[in-house]
Scaffold this motif. Structure first.
Motif, mmCIF file in Angstrom:
data_model
loop_
_atom_site.group_PDB
_atom_site.id
_atom_site.type_symbol
_atom_site.label_atom_id
_atom_site.label_comp_id
_atom_site.label_asym_id
_atom_site.label_seq_id
_atom_site.Cartn_x
_atom_site.Cartn_y
_atom_site.Cartn_z
ATOM 1 N N ASN A 89 0.821 -1.212 0.000
ATOM 2 C CA ASN A 89 0.000 0.000 0.000
ATOM 3 C C ASN A 89 0.858 1.266 0.000
ATOM 4 O OD1 ASN A 89 -2.169 -1.684 0.144
ATOM 5 N ND2 ASN A 89 -2.538 -1.402 2.335
ATOM 6 N N GLU A 108 2.307 1.930 -3.358
ATOM 7 C CA GLU A 108 1.331 2.507 -4.279
ATOM 8 C C GLU A 108 1.244 4.019 -4.078
ATOM 9 O OE1 GLU A 108 -2.828 1.954 -3.585
ATOM 10 O OE2 GLU A 108 -3.362 2.545 -5.617
ATOM 11 N N ASP A 111 2.475 6.804 -6.787
ATOM 12 C CA ASP A 111 1.429 7.717 -7.249
ATOM 13 C C ASP A 111 1.856 9.169 -7.028
ATOM 14 O OD1 ASP A 111 -1.607 7.107 -8.010
ATOM 15 O OD2 ASP A 111 -1.525 9.016 -6.937
ATOM 16 N N ILE A 134 -0.314 0.551 -11.007
ATOM 17 C CA ILE A 134 -0.057 0.334 -9.571
ATOM 18 C C ILE A 134 -1.361 0.149 -8.801
ATOM 19 C CG2 ILE A 134 2.219 1.428 -9.479
ATOM 20 C CD1 ILE A 134 0.866 3.963 -8.382
ATOM 21 N N SER A 135 -2.439 0.740 -9.318
ATOM 22 C CA SER A 135 -3.728 0.540 -8.658
ATOM 23 C C SER A 135 -4.171 -0.920 -8.800
ATOM 24 C CB SER A 135 -4.734 1.523 -9.264
ATOM 25 O OG SER A 135 -6.034 1.122 -9.004
ATOM 26 N N GLU A 141 -1.973 -3.020 -6.492
ATOM 27 C CA GLU A 141 -2.380 -2.904 -5.077
ATOM 28 C C GLU A 141 -3.561 -3.815 -4.798
ATOM 29 O OE1 GLU A 141 -4.605 -1.788 -1.737
ATOM 30 O OE2 GLU A 141 -5.299 -1.122 -3.695
#
Lengths: 244, 244
Positions: A62, A65, A69, A96-97, A100
């Protein structure tokens, strides 16, 4: 790396930033792949320690990410990228979303592993393990394709999802049989079933990452297109696919 | 609209573009809300025509996602936004992705509606309908909060998800009882169960949209934070929450 054309930039610093964020994505991807592999193993071997490690490790996924971002948004603000640089950054933000969320699946599978299936339910876990290994291999391949922005590899992986879907359907049919034969197993089987569904969704998330690769390389949005249309535009014939 | 500060811009054209894309998001949100409402109704009333309309309508939702996404990337390339403008655009890009996935749930529920549950299974649909209405109301409220970039409303909606989760758990328990009492119902009940899960996930997606509202207004990433931490940072006390 050729496709990325980092060397074009006048700003060496921007090149370095793009290369760095790319490395970060691959590191995050590697971590997610490792989390998923450990989660499947923990479930299969009923390994409580390993399951707990995966659950603890999700915070790192997390955090990565959020960091990547933020780095992407900073680059947009500072470097004002256009064309393929901007597409690369947008592809990263979306990739990356997905990664995750695959990390969340690993977390969830580990929580299931902690529920301790009784010996009697071991067969449930065997079919999940095979589906899980299929998903891990798809994730591994899509990260590899992402690293090289390899459209041909991405097309092959895109089609691989059909096989994951079929395997998932077979697992569900098998699990339904268990439930019908012995209704007392229903709660355990349901847990396995929700896990299977989450694993099947990893295939869809890998497909999404393939679409971001297409988007970066071809400069066109491929989401919500039929597989046939994607093949047509990217010049991948059905026979290529069948020949695999 | 005050929070958006559109009037600050020297470029009237950029103001107009931001306002336009905001309207597009709200239009897309309205369409998704309508799709979801129709899907729940179609399922509850076994209305085949309505279910087919929703399935056909999903293409429009997908198309809007792609159009808004492209408009956002064009704005980034052309206007080189920074600070709150850039955050606004990033929040939109992520919000429409959540909306599109809620649209997929509507589509999926409609497909379930077409499977025609027998009269005997009607009770399954009643509990799904109530959960569905809860999700629709959460979606409606979050779109409203997004339109006004209203952090206080977003915090309330964020906490509402706990209630959706509890309702979902109750539905699942009820469905498990059906299955155990009459194993022949297992396949139908499973279909209802997967629907319930998708509906419950709408609550999570609305929570994500809340986080994008926090991000835009506060300039900080709130993802993966505990609800307590979010409350602390945004100055929302637990008693406010309890008082609702």
């Amino acid at each position: 790396m050729d496709t990325l054309n980092f060397t074009k930039h006048i700003s060496q610093q921007f090149n370095a930033e793009l290369a760095h964020v790319r490395t970060q994505v691959l590191t995050m991807g590697g971590l997610v792949e490792q989390q998923l592999t450990s989660a499947i193993l923990a479930m299969h071997q009923q390994d409580e320690t390993l399951a707990k490690e995966v659950i603890a490790g999700d915070a790192k996924v997390n955090q990565m990410e959020v960091e990547i971002d933020e780095a992407c948004v900073r680059m947009i603000a500072k470097r004002q990228p256009t064309a393929s640089d901007l597409r690369f950054i947008m592809a990263i933000i979306k990739t990356i979303s997905e990664l995750e969320r695959i990390g969340d699946v690993a977390n969830k599978i580990s929580e299931t592993a902690l529920e301790k299936f009784s010996q009697q339910h071991q067969p449930l876990l065997v079919s999940l393990e095979s589906l899980g290994r299929h998903a891990i291999s798809m994730l591994h391949d899509v990260l590899d394709a992402f690293a090289r922005m390899d459209v041909d590899a991405a097309i092959r992986i895109y089609h691989e999802d059909k096989k994951v879907d079929k395997e998932y359907e077979a697992v569900i049919r098998q699990l339904i049989t268990y439930m019908m034969e012995d209704p007392r197993t229903i709660p355990s089987v349901l847990t396995a079933m929700f896990c299977a569904r989450s694993i099947e969704r990893i295939g869809d998330r890998c497909q999404n990452i393939c679409e971001f690769i297409f988007y970066f390389v071809k400069g066109q949005d491929f989401r919500h297109m039929s597989a046939d249309n994607i093949d047509k535009i990217l010049g991948h014939s059905d026979s290529d696919n069948k020949a695999e």
